[in-house]
Motif scaffolding. Sequence first.
Motif, PDB file in Angstrom:
ATOM      1  N   VAL A 329       0.818  -1.209   0.000  1.00 48.21           N
ATOM      2  CA  VAL A 329       0.000   0.000   0.000  1.00 48.21           C
ATOM      3  C   VAL A 329       0.858   1.268   0.000  1.00 48.21           C
ATOM      4  O   VAL A 329       0.724   2.142  -0.857  1.00 48.21           O
ATOM      5  N   GLU A 330       1.754   1.359   0.989  1.00 56.28           N
ATOM      6  CA  GLU A 330       2.533   2.589   1.115  1.00 56.28           C
ATOM      7  C   GLU A 330       3.398   2.814  -0.128  1.00 56.28           C
ATOM      8  O   GLU A 330       3.522   3.950  -0.609  1.00 56.28           O
ATOM      9  N   THR A 331       3.968   1.735  -0.639  1.00 54.63           N
ATOM     10  CA  THR A 331       4.808   1.854  -1.826  1.00 54.63           C
ATOM     11  C   THR A 331       4.043   2.551  -2.944  1.00 54.63           C
ATOM     12  O   THR A 331       4.524   3.494  -3.572  1.00 54.63           O
ATOM     13  N   LEU A 332       2.825   2.063  -3.191  1.00 55.79           N
ATOM     14  CA  LEU A 332       2.022   2.645  -4.268  1.00 55.79           C
ATOM     15  C   LEU A 332       1.650   4.087  -3.968  1.00 55.79           C
ATOM     16  O   LEU A 332       1.585   4.933  -4.870  1.00 55.79           O
ATOM     17  N   ALA A 333       1.429   4.375  -2.673  1.00 55.85           N
ATOM     18  CA  ALA A 333       0.992   5.725  -2.313  1.00 55.85           C
ATOM     19  C   ALA A 333       2.086   6.762  -2.540  1.00 55.85           C
ATOM     20  O   ALA A 333       1.813   7.948  -2.692  1.00 55.85           O
ATOM     21  N   HIS A 334       3.344   6.322  -2.571  1.00 61.61           N
ATOM     22  CA  HIS A 334       4.440   7.264  -2.837  1.00 61.61           C
ATOM     23  C   HIS A 334       4.583   7.588  -4.319  1.00 61.61           C
ATOM     24  O   HIS A 334       5.202   8.572  -4.684  1.00 61.61           O
ATOM     25  N   ILE A 335       4.056   6.721  -5.164  1.00 62.86           N
ATOM     26  CA  ILE A 335       4.370   6.842  -6.584  1.00 62.86           C
ATOM     27  C   ILE A 335       3.862   8.147  -7.211  1.00 62.86           C
ATOM     28  O   ILE A 335       4.595   8.791  -7.974  1.00 62.86           O
ATOM     29  N   PRO A 336       2.642   8.612  -6.857  1.00 67.08           N
ATOM     30  CA  PRO A 336       2.246   9.912  -7.419  1.00 67.08           C
ATOM     31  C   PRO A 336       3.250  11.018  -7.083  1.00 67.08           C
ATOM     32  O   PRO A 336       3.622  11.804  -7.972  1.00 67.08           O
ATOM     33  N   ALA A 337       3.721  11.055  -5.850  1.00 66.87           N
ATOM     34  CA  ALA A 337       4.692  12.097  -5.476  1.00 66.87           C
ATOM     35  C   ALA A 337       5.982  11.954  -6.265  1.00 66.87           C
ATOM     36  O   ALA A 337       6.585  12.936  -6.689  1.00 66.87           O
ATOM     37  N   ILE A 338       6.393  10.721  -6.455  1.00 67.62           N
ATOM     38  CA  ILE A 338       7.642  10.491  -7.199  1.00 67.62           C
ATOM     39  C   ILE A 338       7.500  10.997  -8.630  1.00 67.62           C
ATOM     40  O   ILE A 338       8.381  11.671  -9.162  1.00 67.62           O
ATOM     41  N   LEU A 339       6.366  10.658  -9.247  1.00 69.85           N
ATOM     42  CA  LEU A 339       6.193  11.062 -10.641  1.00 69.85           C
ATOM     43  C   LEU A 339       5.995  12.570 -10.766  1.00 69.85           C
ATOM     44  O   LEU A 339       6.379  13.176 -11.756  1.00 69.85           O
ATOM     45  N   ARG A 340       5.393  13.150  -9.722  1.00 71.25           N
ATOM     46  CA  ARG A 340       5.192  14.604  -9.790  1.00 71.25           C
ATOM     47  C   ARG A 340       6.500  15.348  -9.604  1.00 71.25           C
ATOM     48  O   ARG A 340       6.833  16.259 -10.352  1.00 71.25           O
ATOM     49  N   ALA A 341       7.266  14.914  -8.598  1.00 72.60           N
ATOM     50  CA  ALA A 341       8.498  15.630  -8.275  1.00 72.60           C
ATOM     51  C   ALA A 341       9.652  15.191  -9.172  1.00 72.60           C
ATOM     52  O   ALA A 341      10.625  15.930  -9.340  1.00 72.60           O
ATOM     53  N   GLY A 342       9.535  14.000  -9.731  1.00 71.67           N
ATOM     54  CA  GLY A 342      10.679  13.421 -10.430  1.00 71.67           C
ATOM     55  C   GLY A 342      11.475  12.598  -9.432  1.00 71.67           C
ATOM     56  O   GLY A 342      11.620  12.984  -8.256  1.00 71.67           O
ATOM     57  N   GLY A 343      11.973  11.478  -9.888  1.00 73.08           N
ATOM     58  CA  GLY A 343      12.648  10.540  -8.997  1.00 73.08           C
ATOM     59  C   GLY A 343      13.800  11.150  -8.230  1.00 73.08           C
ATOM     60  O   GLY A 343      14.005  10.880  -7.053  1.00 73.08           O
ATOM     61  N   GLU A 344      14.574  12.013  -8.930  1.00 70.06           N
ATOM     62  CA  GLU A 344      15.758  12.580  -8.283  1.00 70.06           C
ATOM     63  C   GLU A 344      15.365  13.501  -7.135  1.00 70.06           C
ATOM     64  O   GLU A 344      16.026  13.543  -6.104  1.00 70.06           O
ATOM     65  N   ARG A 345      14.291  14.266  -7.378  1.00 67.03           N
ATOM     66  CA  ARG A 345      13.954  15.306  -6.406  1.00 67.03           C
ATOM     67  C   ARG A 345      12.951  14.840  -5.355  1.00 67.03           C
ATOM     68  O   ARG A 345      12.624  15.568  -4.430  1.00 67.03           O
ATOM     69  N   TRP A 346      12.456  13.631  -5.538  1.00 69.39           N
ATOM     70  CA  TRP A 346      11.491  13.112  -4.555  1.00 69.39           C
ATOM     71  C   TRP A 346      12.142  13.079  -3.173  1.00 69.39           C
ATOM     72  O   TRP A 346      13.250  12.564  -3.026  1.00 69.39           O
ATOM     73  N   PRO A 347      11.490  13.655  -2.164  1.00 66.59           N
ATOM     74  CA  PRO A 347      12.078  13.637  -0.825  1.00 66.59           C
ATOM     75  C   PRO A 347      12.028  12.239  -0.247  1.00 66.59           C
ATOM     76  O   PRO A 347      10.985  11.794   0.228  1.00 66.59           O
ATOM     77  N   ARG A 348      13.115  11.526  -0.377  1.00 72.62           N
ATOM     78  CA  ARG A 348      13.126  10.125   0.053  1.00 72.62           C
ATOM     79  C   ARG A 348      12.707   9.988   1.501  1.00 72.62           C
ATOM     80  O   ARG A 348      13.324  10.582   2.386  1.00 72.62           O
ATOM     81  N   GLY A 349      11.695   9.226   1.717  1.00 73.04           N
ATOM     82  CA  GLY A 349      11.247   9.007   3.086  1.00 73.04           C
ATOM     83  C   GLY A 349      10.308   7.841   3.129  1.00 73.04           C
ATOM     84  O   GLY A 349       9.977   7.247   2.098  1.00 73.04           O
TER      85      GLY A 349
END
Lengths: 523, 741
Positions: A329-349
Amino acid sequence: MDVLRLTSLLAELPTPRTSLLDNLGRIRREVGPITAELSDALADHMNIRHGEVHEVKSFYSFLEVPVDALRVCTGPVCDCFGARALLARTQEHAPPDATVLEVPCLGHCELAPVATRGDTILPFGRDEPVLHRANEGPSLGLGQADGTLADYERRGGLELLRSLPSPERILAELKASGLAGYGGAGFPTGLKWEAIAAEPEPRYVIVNADEGEPGTIKDRYVMELRPHLLLEGTLLAMRFARATEGFVYLREEYATARDRLARAIGEFRAAGLLDGLSLELVVGAGAYICGEETAMLESMEGRRGMPRLKPPYPSRFGYLGRPTLINNVETLAHIPAILRAGGERWPRGRLWSVTGAVREPGCFEAPLDVTPRRLIEEYAGGASDEIGAIVPGGAASGILPPAALDVPLTREALREWGAGPGSAGLQVFPRRYPPLRLLGETMRFFAEESCQKCTPCRIGNRALHHICAELEHGEAAMPRPQVEEWLDAMAATSICGLGQGAPIPVRNAFRLWPELFAPLGSA
Amino acid sequence: MSTPELVTVTIDGRRAEVAKGTGLVETALQAGVEIPVFCYEPRLGPPIGACRMCLVEIEGMPKLQAGCTLTAQDGMAVRTAATSEKAAEGQNATLEFILVNHPLDCPVCDKGGECPLQDLTFRYGPGNTRMIFPKRTFEKPIPISPTIALDRERCILCYRCTRFSESVAGDGQLVARNRGAQSAIATFEDEPYRAPFSGNVIELCPVGALTSTQYRFEARPWEIQNVPTVCAMCPVGCNVSATTREGKVKRIVSRNHPEVDEGWLCDKGRFAHSHLRAEDRITEPLLRVRRRGFSPIGWDQALDEAERLLRGAGSRIVTALSGSETVEGAYGLARLLRGGLGAHSAVLPEEAGHALDAYRLPLSAIRDAELVVVVGDDPVSERAPIVDLWIRAAQRGGAELVTAGPSGTLLAAPGSAAQVCRDLAAPGSEVGRRLRESARAILIWSGQGGQGGAHLAALARALGFDGKEGCGAFHLPATPNGRGVAAAWAAASDEEAENPEPISLLIVSGDEAASDPNVRALAERAEAVLAITMFHALAVGWADLVLPATSYLERDGTTMNLEGRLQRLRRAVMPPAPDELAWLSQLAERFGIALPPYPALVFEELSPVAFGGLAFGEVGERAALPPRAEAAPLPPLESAPPPPTSDGHYLQLLRYRPLFSGAAVERVPELQFQRPPREVELSADDAERRRISSGDEVSVRSNGTSTALRARLDRRLAPGVVRIAEEHAGDLHALVEVVKA
């Protein structure tokens, strides 16, 4: 038993074998606990042999129990906060026709000790409103709940679904983000998605929402607070995998999450976001092992939830033998943020469940290298008691002394302590709670939840629990070298993660709490 | 067929060359290396890798692997416990784990001495025990049926038995219950395990958890002898070993013939052997005194009496054969009667032609079929049980099964199998089209009608089966050795029989003939009856002279199964009286006929006529199937008049002979629960019209006879038909009324 209700219900129940678990659940809810007669009636309706339905229903903990049974959690955190007394009290005061059940973990550790009656959560064993304590993390934004799809959209939701990035870009961003599965195993998500894309269609997508590791409540928070976010991540996965059928396998105990997800799915459907797609909720029936992805597949196919042999992995041979993408669940929930911010800039957490002896237990999004002390003090309101031990990531992650409070909770740093971040379920135990008891409760959990398929897990966990129980009385069930051999053997020879992971807390305790094991002799 | 790709695998440094995809356990065996297993049993379907006994190290794989789940790939390098310390440690631990809860009550366990757990512990286990804490305990043993006991303490949860029940036999009655510490094997809802193949789980169990109640405490492996023979309880002829101790048969176990039975037995074959020691077993000749009395007589007197009866009757003798005689026994009778007395008239159990020999295949070919079509009135499992398992195996492999009969997937009226064959051959038939197009199609005739083989052969020919290796046809006869007996009877003489009227002497050979109502009817027309039977109850009231018969476990000889495979029977125990050939030889001598008392010599005499000169010694322990015969002209087909059909009020009675019936089964207490209940099966339509539901007491009537039975609804049964087991149908006529009692 209401025969009329059964007859009319049976007529509605679908007959494919994959509907078995769901059908059993509905009969239990709408007619009553699955008795032999009900099981046979369903078997006849579905044209399955009686014995097979019987096998399946007896595998799960709840199908033979009334819906309104009072379930008292005796998971480690609840046990620490008086679950046994609550259980005894409840049993004493329960009306004679009520069913009172001791269950291993209800997934509401922040409310310990907790019980449920039917779908109602009883924090501290009482009728009190349930609150969420969560922070407004940059990736998940759990600080604010989305009541409706419109709320979600107002916060920037659905953009990705409306202008879907190319599969190549999705893969590139996922890989760049370094996102690794947050269910516990930590497999790189980008690689998983890449693997599924290489397999032939039709493919399936499954959301693993069978969170069950004691001390882990984070997926429930995501589903209860931001169900639409999870659904957007799920639809992205389905669109990416070109899967027209998706499933959310949810543990039975998560009634609120079930309602919110069902409502959110309805909203998505009404908004036309599910056109041409099917997304179904599959509700479990009380079996921790079904969180193991291949056991989940077996369960969804209407059989006992016993893990399959791997390889082949689900990405090749999954649901109904087809390539299947399974994400937490959580993994999938991060994906919109990753795609919005871009993988490099996604605040890893990631999202940490922080429960036990803290003032404000809840779920908090924090950096990957956060320390337990920071989680406790900066997020969870500080310790409520003198800290005696912490469990960094869930039952199989290890029991650490207070000295580990400043260790970053990364895989690498924890490895030096013989532990791991697991499913990020940080549990804080006060000094008054004996670590040996904690270890014993942990092993009891594994022994009860072992599916009994493979020998080492079936026998080993029971033996380890027995050893811990004996040690509490100062007695040695077997010499230490033998225990260590058994730990090695379980890790090396068990089929799935349950049996392979169960030795970790014991081995870890040998190292960090040697004084507890004095009766066993030297290594 | 294409030759499979060969791959080379190295196991503990030894090279094995096998077909790609061969199981690693089998590959290792070929290299002379044992990979020990408990749960692995390829006959049960895909491996589950549960017991972890087979752990091996594979080069290039970091973790130990369950060897049973892997298949041979080129260049694979495998190290078993013999050469890999890691594998040895894993295996050691697995055995230790398994023994944690195992009670080690080997001294009182029937499995002791032939127990895989014992053997593998001895070979691979740690030398000492380190068990310190209490074992899991259960009430033990509990009966899961009158024939099987379950000891849950000994169980190691390998799931072999439940996999058999679920996948192979398809009865689904044995289940794994619960999860976690509570999990255990059980029967569904604690009902007895009532299924035709239940006994196989005893042999499958790698420990002493499932044991035979019949064999309980009867013998130890070192004091028994296993005699390789063949079951002669039905026309399949499963290969078995008869375990004997001190001159008694103690149990029957399978002796895997991969083309015939694949190592499975039905419960009749497995458990019925105790009829050898039935209370009413006839052990000496009996002479009728008064109406229903017998007086035991000596053998000299018995032969004198027999000679007197034979001489008095001359050629006016009718011989009723059972089809369970050995080839040699039947030939002996034929030599005496046909050669010595010119008495050629015989009632053969059923007409068995050679027409199907042109479409002959081993039974195992059914498993490889893609389309199986069964015609006839009887369920396959009642006539030739193992064939049912072969069909199920085919279905597991994806084959389609079409049954054309009164409860088939294609409904056909009782007695219409010949018509069904003609319909399938007709150009418009959809199933016929698919049969024609298939390269792996099987036809099976499962029902009465002597010309079944010929009808099926005509169908096979019309469908173009000639020359298609994968297509074949089987006729399931009612008797175990009907073909062999017919061949033996024919081999003794080729003179035509004239039916004598009146019959001076009726010779009844064997128990099946003695219980056949048609033979009983013949006796009404006979002046005297000489019966050769095993049991008192079958002879009393009609036989004037009774000579003791022997069982298939008590004689040597040959028998021919439904495939046309000649197999060797070996005497497992001495019969309580001289066997048929012994006294036939002496009696024949009185008529100037030289008949050796030894099956081997008798076979040598008849083999050139009947079996192409095959030598007795070459029949072998695992007999081969003769090649397909050349396609020959078909015999003229007769059309029996169709039986009267239902008019809505009167229903058509379909009788069937259940697997668990007959003189032997009736004499085995442990098998009584398997016999058919007093039931009449009705279609849902007919039941509804009569306001009958399952479980109701009903009265079934015809022309003055009536019988009380319990109704059972069969959703698949054709309307207008009721089905009743032969033993409960009594004197009912072809059309019956069914009324709620």
